[in-house]
Scaffold this motif. Structure first.
Motif, PDB file in Angstrom:
ATOM      1  N   LEU A   1       4.533  78.289  21.655  1.00 12.49           N
ATOM      2  CA  LEU A   1       4.548  79.419  22.914  1.00 12.49           C
ATOM      3  C   LEU A   1       4.596  78.338  24.411  1.00 12.49           C
ATOM      4  O   LEU A   1       5.611  78.643  25.067  1.00 12.49           O
ATOM      5  CB  LEU A   1       3.479  80.558  22.886  1.00 12.49           C
ATOM      6  CG  LEU A   1       3.576  81.636  22.018  1.00 12.49           C
ATOM      7  CD1 LEU A   1       2.396  82.307  22.136  1.00 12.49           C
ATOM      8  CD2 LEU A   1       5.093  82.256  22.313  1.00 12.49           C
ATOM      9  N   TYR A   2       3.856  77.205  24.209  1.00 13.27           N
ATOM     10  CA  TYR A   2       4.098  76.265  25.358  1.00 13.27           C
ATOM     11  C   TYR A   2       5.243  75.743  25.429  1.00 13.27           C
ATOM     12  O   TYR A   2       5.749  75.542  26.356  1.00 13.27           O
ATOM     13  CB  TYR A   2       2.829  75.041  25.033  1.00 13.27           C
ATOM     14  CG  TYR A   2       1.524  75.282  25.614  1.00 13.27           C
ATOM     15  CD1 TYR A   2       0.820  76.581  25.571  1.00 13.27           C
ATOM     16  CD2 TYR A   2       1.032  74.164  26.448  1.00 13.27           C
ATOM     17  CE1 TYR A   2      -0.343  76.555  26.284  1.00 13.27           C
ATOM     18  CE2 TYR A   2      -0.361  74.366  27.060  1.00 13.27           C
ATOM     19  CZ  TYR A   2      -0.836  75.469  26.741  1.00 13.27           C
ATOM     20  OH  TYR A   2      -2.402  75.553  27.441  1.00 13.27           O
ATOM     21  N   ILE A   3       6.023  75.337  24.297  1.00 18.92           N
ATOM     22  CA  ILE A   3       7.271  74.731  24.333  1.00 18.92           C
ATOM     23  C   ILE A   3       8.242  75.836  24.599  1.00 18.92           C
ATOM     24  O   ILE A   3       9.186  75.466  25.644  1.00 18.92           O
ATOM     25  CB  ILE A   3       7.540  74.218  23.102  1.00 18.92           C
ATOM     26  CG1 ILE A   3       6.781  73.016  22.535  1.00 18.92           C
ATOM     27  CG2 ILE A   3       9.105  73.975  22.727  1.00 18.92           C
ATOM     28  CD1 ILE A   3       6.818  72.287  21.251  1.00 18.92           C
TER      29      ILE A   3
ATOM     30  N   MET B   1      -1.631  84.605  28.165  1.00 17.28           N
ATOM     31  CA  MET B   1      -0.616  84.406  28.644  1.00 17.28           C
ATOM     32  C   MET B   1      -0.570  83.845  29.995  1.00 17.28           C
ATOM     33  O   MET B   1       0.498  83.247  30.277  1.00 17.28           O
ATOM     34  CB  MET B   1       0.040  86.029  28.989  1.00 17.28           C
ATOM     35  CG  MET B   1       1.244  86.108  29.426  1.00 17.28           C
ATOM     36  SD  MET B   1       2.276  85.807  27.976  1.00 17.28           S
ATOM     37  CE  MET B   1       3.800  86.264  28.741  1.00 17.28           C
ATOM     38  N   ASN B   2      -1.821  83.721  30.759  1.00 17.42           N
ATOM     39  CA  ASN B   2      -1.825  82.835  32.019  1.00 17.42           C
ATOM     40  C   ASN B   2      -1.244  81.386  31.654  1.00 17.42           C
ATOM     41  O   ASN B   2      -0.555  80.966  32.441  1.00 17.42           O
ATOM     42  CB  ASN B   2      -3.166  82.920  32.677  1.00 17.42           C
ATOM     43  CG  ASN B   2      -3.532  84.270  33.128  1.00 17.42           C
ATOM     44  OD1 ASN B   2      -2.445  85.073  33.142  1.00 17.42           O
ATOM     45  ND2 ASN B   2      -4.598  84.553  33.451  1.00 17.42           N
ATOM     46  N   ARG B   3      -1.594  80.862  30.675  1.00 19.84           N
ATOM     47  CA  ARG B   3      -1.458  79.396  30.260  1.00 19.84           C
ATOM     48  C   ARG B   3      -0.044  79.287  29.935  1.00 19.84           C
ATOM     49  O   ARG B   3       0.523  78.121  30.519  1.00 19.84           O
ATOM     50  CB  ARG B   3      -2.125  79.066  28.994  1.00 19.84           C
ATOM     51  CG  ARG B   3      -3.678  79.017  28.998  1.00 19.84           C
ATOM     52  CD  ARG B   3      -4.190  78.630  27.754  1.00 19.84           C
ATOM     53  NE  ARG B   3      -4.167  79.866  27.060  1.00 19.84           N
ATOM     54  CZ  ARG B   3      -4.290  79.566  25.500  1.00 19.84           C
ATOM     55  NH1 ARG B   3      -4.858  78.468  25.050  1.00 19.84           N
ATOM     56  NH2 ARG B   3      -4.150  80.702  24.780  1.00 19.84           N
ATOM     57  N   TYR B   4       0.766  80.264  29.525  1.00 21.99           N
ATOM     58  CA  TYR B   4       2.140  80.023  28.991  1.00 21.99           C
ATOM     59  C   TYR B   4       2.778  80.122  30.437  1.00 21.99           C
ATOM     60  O   TYR B   4       3.944  79.226  30.670  1.00 21.99           O
ATOM     61  CB  TYR B   4       2.844  81.147  27.833  1.00 21.99           C
ATOM     62  CG  TYR B   4       1.519  81.232  26.914  1.00 21.99           C
ATOM     63  CD1 TYR B   4       1.144  80.084  26.297  1.00 21.99           C
ATOM     64  CD2 TYR B   4       1.379  82.302  26.411  1.00 21.99           C
ATOM     65  CE1 TYR B   4       0.441  79.960  25.129  1.00 21.99           C
ATOM     66  CE2 TYR B   4       0.675  82.514  25.157  1.00 21.99           C
ATOM     67  CZ  TYR B   4      -0.064  81.386  24.568  1.00 21.99           C
ATOM     68  OH  TYR B   4      -0.642  81.395  23.423  1.00 21.99           O
ATOM     69  N   VAL B   5       2.428  81.056  31.197  1.00 24.72           N
ATOM     70  CA  VAL B   5       3.220  81.358  32.450  1.00 24.72           C
ATOM     71  C   VAL B   5       3.140  80.108  33.272  1.00 24.72           C
ATOM     72  O   VAL B   5       4.110  79.523  33.936  1.00 24.72           O
ATOM     73  CB  VAL B   5       2.752  82.694  33.304  1.00 24.72           C
ATOM     74  CG1 VAL B   5       3.258  82.661  34.753  1.00 24.72           C
ATOM     75  CG2 VAL B   5       3.133  83.750  32.431  1.00 24.72           C
TER      76      VAL B   5
ATOM     77  N   ILE C   1      10.652  75.349  28.098  1.00 27.48           N
ATOM     78  CA  ILE C   1      12.075  75.386  28.103  1.00 27.48           C
ATOM     79  C   ILE C   1      12.674  76.307  29.188  1.00 27.48           C
ATOM     80  O   ILE C   1      13.477  75.979  29.884  1.00 27.48           O
ATOM     81  CB  ILE C   1      12.745  75.726  26.855  1.00 27.48           C
ATOM     82  CG1 ILE C   1      12.383  74.217  25.926  1.00 27.48           C
ATOM     83  CG2 ILE C   1      14.041  75.988  26.960  1.00 27.48           C
ATOM     84  CD1 ILE C   1      12.706  74.562  24.455  1.00 27.48           C
ATOM     85  N   ILE C   2      11.952  77.623  29.143  1.00 29.13           N
ATOM     86  CA  ILE C   2      12.367  78.664  30.220  1.00 29.13           C
ATOM     87  C   ILE C   2      12.090  78.028  31.726  1.00 29.13           C
ATOM     88  O   ILE C   2      13.019  78.236  32.445  1.00 29.13           O
ATOM     89  CB  ILE C   2      11.488  79.866  29.901  1.00 29.13           C
ATOM     90  CG1 ILE C   2      11.798  80.550  28.501  1.00 29.13           C
ATOM     91  CG2 ILE C   2      11.667  81.031  30.983  1.00 29.13           C
ATOM     92  CD1 ILE C   2      10.899  81.735  28.129  1.00 29.13           C
ATOM     93  N   GLY C   3      10.975  77.500  31.805  1.00 28.46           N
ATOM     94  CA  GLY C   3      10.748  76.888  33.092  1.00 28.46           C
ATOM     95  C   GLY C   3      11.838  75.927  33.571  1.00 28.46           C
ATOM     96  O   GLY C   3      12.234  75.763  34.748  1.00 28.46           O
ATOM     97  N   GLY C   4      12.303  75.094  32.667  1.00 30.63           N
ATOM     98  CA  GLY C   4      13.200  73.987  32.701  1.00 30.63           C
ATOM     99  C   GLY C   4      14.383  74.566  33.325  1.00 30.63           C
ATOM    100  O   GLY C   4      15.354  74.190  34.210  1.00 30.63           O
ATOM    101  N   ILE C   5      14.883  75.520  32.648  1.00 32.32           N
ATOM    102  CA  ILE C   5      16.117  76.411  32.826  1.00 32.32           C
ATOM    103  C   ILE C   5      16.095  77.204  34.126  1.00 32.32           C
ATOM    104  O   ILE C   5      17.030  77.017  35.189  1.00 32.32           O
ATOM    105  CB  ILE C   5      16.318  77.469  31.908  1.00 32.32           C
ATOM    106  CG1 ILE C   5      16.710  76.659  30.449  1.00 32.32           C
ATOM    107  CG2 ILE C   5      17.543  78.540  32.035  1.00 32.32           C
ATOM    108  CD1 ILE C   5      16.946  77.495  29.135  1.00 32.32           C
TER     109      ILE C   5
END
Length: 230
Positions: free
Chosen positions: A85-87, A1-5, A91-95
């Protein structure tokens, strides 16, 4: 999960800093002070990548770009579940980054040239925009794949190489589309801009992913050929 966050945070910073430089310090028409211009915005995007590469690179690899993630997946560098999950988190980060910009713009005056730093192209110049985004993404992702390769890459200098390449890409492409080469960078600002930015958003998703896929194919071919020659 750390990688995705980490990917979410990295993409948020990229959009906040890169698009923020365009929103608050771009050409600034009519302002008393002179804005940073194309070169300044380009450097802001590149430095954002350099900063995040050394902040989260050891955790997630610092893709912070669906086109790079697609390239990594297609070249065999990561599995399908991780890539998806990366993608999503990018996208969430961009938002999130765009939301911060929206709040900043909405809560006080500024002399910048745009509201959200969204991408766009001149009416009737869709082909030019598509070619630019696909080709420049191809170059950017190819550098990223080469710089981060475990055997042939740039090692600890990879983040610097990738960031400086993004500066170069922005210098040339900003006058054409505002430079996306990153769907996650385009989605958030377009959602807050609305109107024409939403209607043109498809190009800033499809063209970068096309360029990223092409770079994966090319990198896989040239790197395997290099291995066979040794």
């Amino acid at each position: 999960m750390n990688r995705y966050v980490s990917e979410m945070i990295g993409t948020m910073v990229l959009v906040l800093m890169g698009c923020g430089s365009a929103v608050f310090a771009g050409d600034m028409p009519g302002a008393v002070t002179t804005g940073v211009g194309t070169l300044g915005v380009a450097i802001a995007f590149g430095l954002s990548v350099v900063a995040m590469a050394y902040a989260i690179g050891g955790i997630s690899g610092c893709h912070i770009n669906p086109a790079i993630t697609l390239g990594m997946y297609c070249s065999g560098g990561m599995g399908g579940k991780d890539a998806l999950l990366y993608i999503i988190f990018q996208i969430i980060g961009g938002i999130l980054g765009s939301a911060v910009l929206f709040i900043l713009v909405s809560t006080g005056p500024h002399a910048g040239p745009t509201m959200t730093g969204s991408n766009g192209f001149v009416e009737g110049e869709m082909l030019q925009a598509f070619i630019a985004e696909a080709v420049f993404t191809f170059i950017f992702v190819l550098v990223a794949l080469g710089a981060t390769d475990k055997k042939k890459g740039a090692g600890k200098l990879a983040g610097l190489v990738i960031g400086l390449t993004l500066v170069l890409v922005h210098i040339v492409c900003i006058p054409i589309t505002g430079t996306s080469v990153n769907p996650a960078r385009s989605i958030g600002p377009a959602l807050f801009e609305g109107g024409g930015a939403i209607s043109q958003l498809w190009l800033f998703i499809v063209a970068p992913l096309t360029g990223g896929l092409a770079s994966a194919i090319v990198w896989k071919a040239i790197s395997q050929h290099s291995d066979r020659q040794r």
